[in-house]
Write an enzyme that holds these catalytic residues in place. Structure first.
Site, PDB file in Angstrom:
ATOM      1  NE  ARG A 178      -1.607   3.524   7.447  1.00  0.00           N
ATOM      2  CZ  ARG A 178      -2.811   3.085   7.785  1.00  0.00           C
ATOM      3  NH1 ARG A 178      -3.826   3.317   6.975  1.00  0.00           N
ATOM      4  NH2 ARG A 178      -3.005   2.416   8.890  1.00  0.00           N
ATOM      5  NE  ARG A 210      -2.813   0.332   3.552  1.00  0.00           N
ATOM      6  CZ  ARG A 210      -3.738   0.268   4.497  1.00  0.00           C
ATOM      7  NH1 ARG A 210      -4.955  -0.119   4.187  1.00  0.00           N
ATOM      8  NH2 ARG A 210      -3.449   0.542   5.732  1.00  0.00           N
TER       9      ARG A 210
END
Ligand code: AMP
Length: 217
Positions: free
Chosen positions: A160, A127
């Site tokens: 992240r 991601r």
């Protein structure tokens, strides 16, 4: 229309919430996004939350409950909202019920995105999020045209902090222990609509639309 999106980290709640928001014009309320913004700004809330988030643990209930209580009173929630990532524990679900009673709202559907745990790690490690506009990409399933650059605004794409493999394992354990019991909790209230979250994002979205528009149970 008031919705909760339930599901483990990496099930696609954020992506589906954005698609629901675009179609039904109701805001997405993501406690993860609110907390990340607070961490970025360095507020006292952010400082409090950061240590938990970096370890992949849940932020204490009273912190997130306070956030949601305030956010749901905003006028943009009048026509409905999508809760993405809240509630995540039984005390949060119970607090939400009390908040609803106070502000005279009720829940229409709790949509549970059901995904194979092994698939989740693959999804989460790939991601990437745009630092600038929050656009979401995936190095395998939805790569940007130019590596590391957002297609929408040209911003830099980042991973992240908590999407690193070790932290992901902790987040999945937290999910199993603290959040998975909410499936039964909402089943008992006859609000749960389970959707297989394993296919492509458009396929999953079509199933959500069917639930929401036709009230298929
Ligand atoms: P998310 O973006 O929803 O995966 O959330 C990222 C992180 O924020 C989680 O791993 C938790 O540390 C924290 N967080 C987000 N929502 C909640 C919540 N409802 N309760 C406790 N912690 C939360």
């Amino acid at each position: 229309m008031n919705l909760i999106l339930l599901g483990p980290p990496g099930a696609g709640k954020g992506t589906q919430a954005q698609m629901i928001m675009d179609r039904y014009h109701i805001p997405q309320i993501s406690t993860g996004d609110i907390l990340r913004a607070a961490v970025k700004e360095g507020t006292s809330l952010g400082k409090q939350a950061k240590t938990f988030m970096d370890r992949g643990q849940l932020v204490p209930d009273e912190v997130v409950i306070g956030l949601i209580d305030e956010r749901l009173r905003a006028s943009d929630c009048n026509a409905g909202f999508i809760l993405d990532g809240f509630p995540r524990t039984t005390p949060q679900a119970e607090a939400l019920q009390a908040i609803f009673a106070n502000i005279e709202k009720s829940m229409d559907h709790v949509i549970n995105l059901d995904v194979d745990p092994e698939e989740l790690v693959r999804r989460l490690t790939g991601r990437r999020t745009c630092n600038n506009c929050g656009g979401m990409f995936h190095i395998l399933f939805h790569p940007p045209q130019k590596e590391g650059v957002c297609d929408r605004c040209g911003g830099a794409l980042c991973q992240r902090e908590d999407d690193r493999e070790e932290t992901i394992r902790t987040r999945l354990k937290e999910y199993e222990k603290q959040t998975a019991p909410l499936i039964q909790y909402y089943q008992n209230k006859n609000l749960l609509r389970s959707i297989r979250g394993g296919g492509g994002q458009n396929q999953i979205f079509e199933q959500i639309i069917r639930v929401v528009d036709e009230k298929v149970v």
